[in-house]
Motif scaffolding. Structure first.
Motif, short mmCIF file in Angstrom:
data_model
loop_
_atom_site.label_atom_id
_atom_site.label_comp_id
_atom_site.label_asym_id
_atom_site.label_seq_id
_atom_site.Cartn_x
_atom_site.Cartn_y
_atom_site.Cartn_z
N VAL A 15 0.84 -1.20 0.00
CA VAL A 15 0.00 0.00 0.00
C VAL A 15 0.87 1.25 0.00
CG1 VAL A 15 -1.86 1.23 1.17
CG2 VAL A 15 -1.74 -1.26 1.29
N SER A 16 0.59 2.17 -0.92
CA SER A 16 1.32 3.44 -0.96
C SER A 16 0.83 4.36 0.16
CB SER A 16 1.10 4.13 -2.31
OG SER A 16 1.71 3.42 -3.36
N VAL A 131 4.00 19.44 -6.11
CA VAL A 131 3.25 18.43 -5.36
C VAL A 131 2.89 17.24 -6.24
CG1 VAL A 131 0.98 19.49 -5.77
CG2 VAL A 131 1.36 18.09 -3.71
N VAL A 132 2.60 17.49 -7.52
CA VAL A 132 2.30 16.40 -8.45
C VAL A 132 3.55 15.54 -8.65
CG1 VAL A 132 1.62 15.80 -10.80
CG2 VAL A 132 0.46 17.66 -9.61
N SER A 137 6.60 10.55 -7.39
CA SER A 137 7.87 9.96 -6.94
C SER A 137 7.69 9.05 -5.74
CB SER A 137 8.86 11.08 -6.61
OG SER A 137 10.04 10.56 -6.07
N ALA A 138 6.87 9.49 -4.76
CA ALA A 138 6.78 8.75 -3.50
C ALA A 138 5.48 7.99 -3.31
CB ALA A 138 6.97 9.73 -2.34
N GLY A 139 4.48 8.26 -4.14
CA GLY A 139 3.18 7.62 -3.99
C GLY A 139 2.71 6.95 -5.26
N THR A 140 1.40 6.94 -5.47
CA THR A 140 0.80 6.29 -6.63
C THR A 140 -0.19 7.24 -7.28
OG1 THR A 140 1.03 4.08 -5.66
CG2 THR A 140 -0.58 4.34 -7.44
N VAL A 141 -0.02 7.46 -8.58
CA VAL A 141 -0.92 8.32 -9.35
C VAL A 141 -1.69 7.44 -10.33
CG1 VAL A 141 -1.11 10.26 -10.94
CG2 VAL A 141 0.62 10.30 -9.14
#
Length: 339
Positions: A15-16, A131-132, A137-141
Motif C-alpha cells: 500500500v502506498s 506536489v504532483v 515519486s513517492a506515492g501512486t498516481v
C-alpha cells in the motif's frame, strides 16, 4: 502504474502512503476507493478509520495534521481528500489558504498508519507543480478516464458475468446505444436486465430493447443513425415517439444539429489521422460516441454534412420566428434528408 496493477498491489498488502486519483470517470474511481476500504479495513473499524475532507473548505495543513495524528482504536486510517485545484492548472479561486510545503514535507516522510487518497475530478493534472511530481515519486498516481468502445462493451459483459448472466451478441452494444455511456447508469441497467433474465440466463437484444428506455439524446442519436442508413420510416417513427413524449421540436432540431456537427468534426479529425482517443479528448466526447460518429461519417461527404448543418440553421430560424410550423418543418427536413 495502472489501476489493475494498483489493485493487485493493494490485495498483496503493498500500500502506498499517498494516492492521487484523477479523471472524469467517477464510477470507476468510487469502485477503487470502495475496494481500498474493503481490503484495508474491517467493517467494524470504519467509523474510526475513515476521514473525509474537501480542500474547498479545509486547508491542506489540517489534512496533514490529521495524517500525522495517531489513529484512535484502529491500526490504520484512510483519509479521503476531495481536491479543488491544488493538483490542477488554473488559479485557486477559493478563500482557503493552502500551505503546500506542509504536504510536500509529509510526502517526504509519511506516517506509516495513514493512507492519504486525493480525489481529483479533472481530465489532467498540472505536471509542473511540485506536489504532483512529489506524489508521482513517492506515492501512486492513477488515471480514471472513459473506456474505449471495445473496453466498454467488455466491461458490460464482465458486470453481467458477476451477476451470473450473459449478454447475447449485440446486446451490450444495444444497451450502450439505449442507455448511453455513463457507467453508473449502465451498471444499474445491467442489474435490472440480469434480474429479468435470471441466474444463468441470457440478455438478448430484444430484452434490452424492451426494458431499457432511451433518453431524448439517445433517441436523437438513433434517429440520425436511421437517417445515415436511409431508413426513413424508422427515423420518422423515432421522431413521432419524441413528440408523444412532449419533446419540444426546437430542442429535437438542436440535438440533431449537434450530432451532425459531431459527425463532421469526427470526419475532419479522422482525415487528419487523429486516433479515436485523441478525437474523444479533443471534442470532449466518450470514445464510444466517437466510434459511432465515425461509422456515421462514412455515409456522408463533408459538403453534405455542411449543407445539412446549413439547412438546420435555417430551420432553427424559421421555427423560432414562426415562419414555419415546427413539426412540419422537421418532417420536411427529415424527408429531404433521406431523399
Amino acid at each position: 502504474m495502472d489501476v489493475k496493477a494498483a489493485v493487485k498491489a493493494i490485495r498483496q498488502g503493498d500500500v502506498s502512503p499517498v494516492y492521487l486519483l484523477y479523471g472524469t470517470e467517477k464510477y470507476q474511481m468510487n469502485e477503487f476507493t470502495s475496494l481500498m476500504e474493503d481490503q484495508l479495513l474491517q467493517k467494524e473499524e470504519r467509523d474510526f478509520a475513515i476521514v473525509h475532507y474537501d480542500l474547498a473548505d479545509t486547508p491542506i495543513q489540517e489534512v496533514v495534521e490529521e495524517a500525522e495524528m495517531i489513529p484512535f482504536m484502529v491500526q490504520r486510517k484512510l483519509i479521503f481528500v476531495r481536491d479543488a485545484s491544488v493538483f490542477t492548472a488554473g488559479k485557486d479561486s477559493g478563500k482557503v489558504e493552502h500551505r503546500m510545503e506542509s504536504l510536500l514535507e509529509y510526502i517526504g516522510n509519511p506516517a506509516e498508519y495513514s493512507v492519504l487518497i486525493f480525489l481529483v475530478n479533472n481530465e489532467k493534472l498540472d505536471e509542473r507543480k511540485k506536489v504532483v511530481k512529489a506524489v508521482k515519486s513517492a506515492g501512486t498516481v492513477l488515471s480514471f478516464m472513459p473506456m474505449g468502445s471495445d473496453e466498454l462493451l467488455r466491461w458490460i459483459e464482465k458486470k453481467a458475468k458477476q451477476r451470473e448472466c450473459s449478454f447475447a451478441p449485440g446486446a451490450a452494444e444495444m444497451l450502450v446505444r439505449n442507455a448511453g455511456t455513463q457507467l453508473q447508469t449502465l451498471a444499474a441497467e445491467v442489474d435490472k436486465l440480469c434480474l429479468y433474465a435470471g441466474s444463468g440466463g441470457t440478455v438478448t437484444t430484444d430484452i434490452v430493447d424492451r426494458l431499457v428506455a432511451r433518453s431524448t439524446e439517445q433517441n436523437v442519436f438513433a434517429l440520425v443513425e436511421e437517417i445515415a442508413n436511409l431508413r426513413l420510416d424508422q427515423a420518422l417513427g423515432i421522431f413521432y415517439e419524441l413528440l408523444k413524449q412532449k419533446e419540444e421540436p426546437i430542442k429535437i432540431a438542436a440535438l440533431i444539429a449537434r450530432q451532425f456537427r459531431i459527425i463532421l468534426q469526427v470526419k475532419d479529425l479522422g482525415g487528419q489521422s487523429y486516433s479515436q482517443q485523441q478525437i474523444a479528448s479533443q471534442l470532449g466526447l466518450h470514445p464510444y460516441a466517437v466510434k459511432i460518429a465515425g461509422e456515421q461519417a462514412r455515409k456522408f461527404q463533408p459538403n453534405q454534412l455542411k449543407a445539412i448543418l446549413s439547412r438546420l440553421g435555417d430551420l432553427d430560424y424559421q421555427m423560432k420566428t414562426g415562419a414555419i410550423d415546427k413539426v412540419l418543418g422537421l418532417e420536411l427536413f427529415l424527408l429531404r434528408l433521406a431523399g
